[in-house]
Design an enzyme around this catalytic site. Structure first.
Site, PDB file in Angstrom:
ATOM      1  N   SER A 135       3.865   0.027  -3.696  1.00 40.70           N
ATOM      2  CA  SER A 135       3.858  -1.439  -3.647  1.00 40.70           C
ATOM      3  C   SER A 135       4.220  -1.782  -5.217  1.00 40.70           C
ATOM      4  CB  SER A 135       2.646  -2.015  -3.211  1.00 40.70           C
ATOM      5  OG  SER A 135       2.835  -3.534  -3.577  1.00 40.70           O
ATOM      6  N   LYS A 161       8.148  -1.187  -1.735  1.00 38.90           N
ATOM      7  CA  LYS A 161       7.925  -2.615  -1.213  1.00 38.90           C
ATOM      8  C   LYS A 161       7.720  -3.402  -2.652  1.00 38.90           C
ATOM      9  CE  LYS A 161       3.413  -4.662  -0.312  1.00 38.90           C
ATOM     10  NZ  LYS A 161       2.132  -4.522   0.542  1.00 38.90           N
ATOM     11  N   LYS A 163       7.103  -7.064  -4.555  1.00 41.39           N
ATOM     12  CA  LYS A 163       6.446  -8.488  -4.282  1.00 41.39           C
ATOM     13  C   LYS A 163       7.471  -9.634  -4.489  1.00 41.39           C
ATOM     14  CE  LYS A 163       1.778  -6.928  -3.800  1.00 41.39           C
ATOM     15  NZ  LYS A 163       1.357  -7.503  -2.402  1.00 41.39           N
ATOM     16  N   ASP A 188       7.024  -8.327   0.058  1.00 41.18           N
ATOM     17  CA  ASP A 188       5.759  -8.906   0.389  1.00 41.18           C
ATOM     18  C   ASP A 188       5.426 -10.287  -0.358  1.00 41.18           C
ATOM     19  OD1 ASP A 188       2.754  -9.527   0.990  1.00 41.18           O
ATOM     20  OD2 ASP A 188       2.301  -7.640   0.293  1.00 41.18           O
ATOM     21  N   GLU A 213       6.559  -9.170   4.581  1.00 44.38           N
ATOM     22  CA  GLU A 213       5.269  -8.994   4.664  1.00 44.38           C
ATOM     23  C   GLU A 213       4.662 -10.360   4.447  1.00 44.38           C
ATOM     24  OE1 GLU A 213       3.311  -5.625   2.848  1.00 44.38           O
ATOM     25  OE2 GLU A 213       1.218  -6.586   2.842  1.00 44.38           O
ATOM     26  N   ASP A 238      -0.290  -9.503   6.953  1.00 37.51           N
ATOM     27  CA  ASP A 238      -1.340  -8.903   6.159  1.00 37.51           C
ATOM     28  C   ASP A 238      -2.394  -9.844   6.221  1.00 37.51           C
ATOM     29  OD1 ASP A 238      -3.104  -8.171   4.205  1.00 37.51           O
ATOM     30  OD2 ASP A 238      -1.623  -7.618   2.592  1.00 37.51           O
ATOM     31  N   LYS A 262      -6.081  -3.246   6.695  1.00 42.14           N
ATOM     32  CA  LYS A 262      -6.683  -3.004   5.467  1.00 42.14           C
ATOM     33  C   LYS A 262      -8.328  -3.052   5.850  1.00 42.14           C
ATOM     34  CE  LYS A 262      -3.682  -5.075   1.896  1.00 42.14           C
ATOM     35  NZ  LYS A 262      -3.391  -5.961   1.334  1.00 42.14           N
ATOM     36  N   GLY A 290      -3.086  -1.391   0.399  1.00 43.59           N
ATOM     37  CA  GLY A 290      -3.788  -1.443  -0.299  1.00 43.59           C
ATOM     38  C   GLY A 290      -4.396  -2.335  -1.139  1.00 43.59           C
TER      39      GLY A 290
END
Ligand code: OSB
Ligand code: MG
Length: 369
Positions: A135, A161, A163, A188, A213, A238, A262, A290
């Site tokens: 990430s 991934k 952000k 994400d 995401e 998520d 998670k 994570g």
């Protein structure tokens, strides 16, 4: 089984470099660790609640309070058969999943150690290498982003991934796609958009992303169902999935095609396994998310990732991506193929380094029967 004592600790660990998402920037983690004594066997857990209530309503302070004033009195002195029973015992306490997961996971570790077996085995997982992705936080420039991606691919990670947030979305994705046409890429948004942005988010469909995401509200399953109907790219939830009921609703409504799992968000291994089984039954793949964990939380994530529906690379990575020095021995490492090998030692399979943990501790509270 009976809990004899628990120790809450706050440790502070500076990240190797700041991590930025649509909801803010983290430079130093404040981490709540819990050490439980179950019939004389020690188990360790990590609470993933943040410094601020910006990913979820919980923070390290609320988790500490709930653990000390409500969870501890509920569990202390009670006889139970197995760690698998702890989740039901906590049912009278509503919410506060991250606080619950921290102690529940520690009790699972203790049970596995007591039985001299790896935690992943106690959970019913298989000792197969776990595929890993990374990430990557919001970067200062597209050049910098490209450099970071290059570095992570060279390290072997199987999926990238990034952000995103309004104003930093289509452009970095386009840039990465031009440079890396074949990699497994996803984004994400951490709830930074609303349904009004559907037209804009549809532009992402051009880039054959693995998934997007959590684009919409942290508690808004319905709008994701509406958006998924307008997008080709699979939505992965998520923030929205806190319970088995949420997962059931999201699947039935078509709000997602993938779920990020998670431990902290769902309240521990028992609810995580139930959601896992539900997803398996409905052919919804899951992967392990994570929360910038220290080695202890990372080790729990590795154990969880050995379950059969963890079919996509997770955000479980090497210790050194986040820490100059981790608090477990050995540190978590990733193979050149971008996988983590589940450890064969008892419990989480990594030893917490007491001396280092003591050095990092800024507060401690012992809970007794
Ligand atoms: O949304 O997955 C997320 C970190 C903190 C809070 C939320 C998220 C994340 C990450 C980092 O994406 C995952 C990691 O620990 O590597
Ligand atoms: Mg996320």
């Amino acid at each position: 089984m009976r809990l004899c004592q628990a120790t809450l600790r706050e440790i502070r660990m500076p990240l190797v470099r700041p991590f930025e998402t649509s909801f803010g920037r983290t430079t130093e983690r404040r981490i709540l660790l819990i050490e439980v004594d179950v019939d004389g066997t020690i188990g360790w857990g990590e609470c993933v609640a943040g410094e601020r209530p910006s990913y979820s309503p919980e923070t390290i302070e609320t988790a500490w309070l709930i653990l000390r004033d409500f969870i501890w009195p509920t569990l202390a002195r009670k006889e139970f058969r197995a760690a698998a029973d702890v989740w039901e015992m906590l049912a009278p306490i509503r919410g506060h999943n991250m606080a619950k997961a921290a102690i529940e996971a520690a009790i699972w570790d203790a049970e596995a150690r007591q039985k001299s077996m790896p935690l992943w085995k106690l959970l019913g997982g298989a000792p197969e290498d776990i595929p890993c992705g990374v990430s990557i936080g919001i970067q200062e420039s597209d050049d910098e982003l490209e450099r970071v991606v290059e570095k992570e691919l060279a390290a072997g990670y199987q999926r990238i991934k990034i952000k995103i947030k309004p104003g930093y979305d289509v452009q970095p994705v386009e840039r990465l796609r031009r440079r890396f046409p074949k990699i497994r890429l996803m984004v994400d948004a951490n709830s930074a958009y609303s349904l009004r942005d559907a037209g804009h988010l549809r532009e992402l469909d051009t880039y054959y992303l693995m998934m997007i995401e959590q684009p919409l509200g942290w508690d808004d399953i319905w709008s994701h169902a509406e958006l998924q109907r307008q997008l080709q790219t699979p939505i992965c939830l998520d923030e929205c999935i806190h319970t088995e009921e949420h997962a059931r609703a999201a699947i039935a409504l078509g709000a997602c095609r993938i779920i990020n799992m998670k431990l902290g968000r769902v309240g521990g291994f028992t609810p995580a396994r139930r959601i896992h089984d539900l997803c398996l039954e409905h052919e919804i793949p899951v992967w392990c998310g994570g929360m910038l964990e220290s080695g202890i939380g990372r080790a729990h994530n590795i154990a969880l990732s050995t379950l059969p529906d963890f079919k996509l690379p997770g955000d479980v990575t090497a210790s050194k991506r986040y820490w100059t020095e981790d608090i477990i021995d050995p540190e978590v490492t990733v193979t050149p193929q971008g996988t983590i090998r589940p450890p064969w030692g008892p419990g989480i399979g990594y030893e917490p380094r007491r001396e280092r943990i003591d050095q990092l501790t800024v507060r401690r509270e012992i809970l007794r029967c």
